[in-house]
Design an enzyme around this catalytic site. Structure first.
Site, short mmCIF file in Angstrom:
data_model
loop_
_atom_site.label_atom_id
_atom_site.label_comp_id
_atom_site.label_asym_id
_atom_site.label_seq_id
_atom_site.Cartn_x
_atom_site.Cartn_y
_atom_site.Cartn_z
N SER A 148 24.13 -47.02 24.95
CA SER A 148 24.85 -45.56 25.50
C SER A 148 24.29 -44.98 25.01
O SER A 148 24.07 -43.96 23.61
CB SER A 148 26.26 -45.89 26.16
OG SER A 148 25.96 -46.60 26.59
N HIS A 150 22.08 -46.91 31.38
CA HIS A 150 21.23 -47.39 30.96
C HIS A 150 19.86 -47.79 31.89
O HIS A 150 20.34 -48.13 33.07
CB HIS A 150 22.02 -49.06 30.95
CG HIS A 150 22.67 -48.75 29.77
ND1 HIS A 150 22.51 -49.15 28.56
CD2 HIS A 150 24.25 -47.89 29.19
CE1 HIS A 150 23.10 -49.47 27.63
NE2 HIS A 150 23.71 -49.05 28.34
N HIS A 194 25.05 -56.25 28.57
CA HIS A 194 25.93 -56.70 28.03
C HIS A 194 26.61 -58.09 28.90
O HIS A 194 26.50 -58.65 29.75
CB HIS A 194 26.84 -55.29 28.20
CG HIS A 194 26.14 -54.44 27.75
ND1 HIS A 194 25.55 -53.60 28.63
CD2 HIS A 194 27.39 -53.59 26.59
CE1 HIS A 194 25.81 -52.45 27.85
NE2 HIS A 194 25.37 -52.52 27.12
N TYR A 202 29.86 -58.44 28.62
CA TYR A 202 31.10 -57.84 29.60
C TYR A 202 30.27 -57.49 31.11
O TYR A 202 31.41 -57.39 32.61
CB TYR A 202 31.26 -56.78 29.45
CG TYR A 202 30.87 -55.49 29.35
CD1 TYR A 202 30.82 -54.55 30.76
CD2 TYR A 202 30.96 -54.93 28.20
CE1 TYR A 202 29.99 -53.68 30.83
CE2 TYR A 202 30.02 -53.32 27.73
CZ TYR A 202 29.42 -53.36 28.88
OH TYR A 202 29.09 -51.75 29.23
N GLU A 203 28.97 -57.48 31.65
CA GLU A 203 28.84 -57.00 33.15
C GLU A 203 28.60 -58.54 33.97
O GLU A 203 28.39 -58.55 35.17
CB GLU A 203 27.38 -56.57 32.82
CG GLU A 203 27.02 -55.27 32.47
CD GLU A 203 25.68 -55.33 31.74
OE1 GLU A 203 25.08 -54.56 32.61
OE2 GLU A 203 25.29 -55.22 30.72
N ALA A 213 25.77 -46.66 20.68
CA ALA A 213 27.34 -46.00 20.57
C ALA A 213 28.58 -47.07 20.63
O ALA A 213 28.99 -47.70 21.01
CB ALA A 213 27.53 -45.50 21.87
N MET A 258 30.73 -52.95 21.86
CA MET A 258 30.82 -54.16 22.11
C MET A 258 29.35 -54.76 22.72
O MET A 258 29.37 -55.36 24.16
CB MET A 258 31.40 -53.76 24.65
CG MET A 258 32.34 -52.80 24.80
SD MET A 258 32.92 -52.69 26.27
CE MET A 258 34.39 -50.60 25.57
N SER A 259 28.26 -54.91 21.96
CA SER A 259 27.05 -55.24 22.15
C SER A 259 26.65 -55.01 20.46
O SER A 259 27.32 -55.62 19.61
CB SER A 259 25.97 -54.47 22.87
OG SER A 259 25.53 -53.18 21.80
N ASN A 315 32.94 -41.88 18.96
CA ASN A 315 34.04 -41.82 18.83
C ASN A 315 35.34 -42.14 18.31
O ASN A 315 35.19 -43.18 17.63
CB ASN A 315 35.26 -41.93 21.00
CG ASN A 315 34.75 -43.62 21.12
OD1 ASN A 315 33.75 -43.92 21.49
ND2 ASN A 315 35.87 -44.08 21.04
N HIS A 362 33.96 -43.63 29.05
CA HIS A 362 32.74 -44.15 29.25
C HIS A 362 32.11 -42.59 29.32
O HIS A 362 31.08 -42.21 28.17
CB HIS A 362 32.30 -44.61 30.24
CG HIS A 362 30.75 -45.48 29.93
ND1 HIS A 362 30.56 -46.00 28.82
CD2 HIS A 362 29.72 -44.89 30.46
CE1 HIS A 362 29.21 -46.42 28.71
NE2 HIS A 362 28.73 -45.30 30.45
#
Length: 275
Positions: A35, A66, A88, A90-91, A118, A214-215, A238, A250
């Site tokens: 990201s 993306h 991802h 989560y998609e 990220a 998350m990846s 962050n 995000h």
């Protein structure tokens, strides 16, 4: 679109579609840009770009920031294939579809997988870079569940050294030569798309995790299974939840990645040239 394909059949189908567009080009390094980090792909010597939407049966990237395309070209003299935006879990994709791009890039000839993301910092602050030395993936399903793809690797692959020591040495040396402070640590993958709770971050810290996202870990596992050499860098975008007073968004991730982009691009390009 062809339906009801096995993972092997879908991979072969996508491979035929991409290979028909790239011809004789054979990448050495496969690079996945996380990201806010996709701009690097616009700075290489481009040979061919292929939108994911042009590849029949290929999963589409839906996340802001993306672009969703493969970029084939050269970093210096090194032939590369770049994922300008990943897929991802989560998609809503199966884990097999989530890691299909890694297997596709391996099948196209890539020997090295260079992962970026990220991530939320647990041990490190926003704007820092962390060389991934190991990961924890037990919070997501293993991408190796199901029928083993024998053309890539063994049913029960060893995971004692997923992140290649020589590649890590090259990245360290590149960072030092550029005057970039490079942290090192353990990355953990969660499912997303929600950020972690403060209690979860506290648990991860006790488990020895330095950054969370998350990846990445699932991609590293599949690449390792396939015999690829793997390395990875997290851009700490962050502080993880509970470590600051601000709610996570995000947009914050994207803004931090944009600020870090110039140094990040120099580090990635320098390391690839040395590989």
């Amino acid at each position: 679109m062809v339906v009801n394909m096995t993972p092997q059949e879908k991979l072969n189908h996508c491979y035929g579609s991409v290979k028909g567009k790239t011809g004789e080009f054979i990448p050495k390094v496969a690079l996945i840009l996380g990201s806010g980090l996709g701009a690097l792909a616009d700075e290489i010597e481009v040979v061919k770009t292929i939108d994911y939407s042009e590849i029949d049966s290929f999963p589409q990237s839906t996340v802001l920031g993306h672009k969703g395309r493969f970029v084939f070209g050269y970093v210096g003299e090194v032939p590369v294939v770049i994922m300008q935006g990943r897929v991802h879990f989560y998609e809503g994709y199966s884990m097999q579809d989530t890691v299909l791009p890694v297997r596709l890039m391996k099948k196209l000839g890539a020997e090295i997988l260079f992962l970026t993301n990220a991530a939320g910092g647990i041990s490190f602050g926003a704007g820092e870079f962390m060389l991934i030395t190991d990961h924890i993936s037990t919070f997501v399903p293993s991408p190796l569940i199901g029928a083993n793809l024998d053309e890539f690797g063994l049913r029960f692959p060893d995971m004692s050294a997923v992140y290649d020591k020589e590649l890590n040495r090259i990245i360290r040396a590149t960072a030092e030569s550029l005057g970039i402070k490079l942290r090192e640590g353990v990355y953990a993958q969660t499912t997303g798309p929600n950020f972690e709770t403060p209690a979860e971050v506290k648990m991860l810290s006790k488990l020895g995790v330095d950054a969370v996202g998350m990846s990445t870990a699932c991609e590293a596992m599949v690449a390792n299974h396939a015999g690829m050499r793997v390395c990875g860098i997290s851009c700490i975008s962050n502080l993880a939840c509970g470590l600051s007073d601000n709610p996570l968004t995000h947009d914050e991730v994207m803004e931090a990645a944009d600020l870090s982009a110039p140094m990040f691009k120099g580090l990635i390009k320098g390391a690839i040239k040395a590989m």
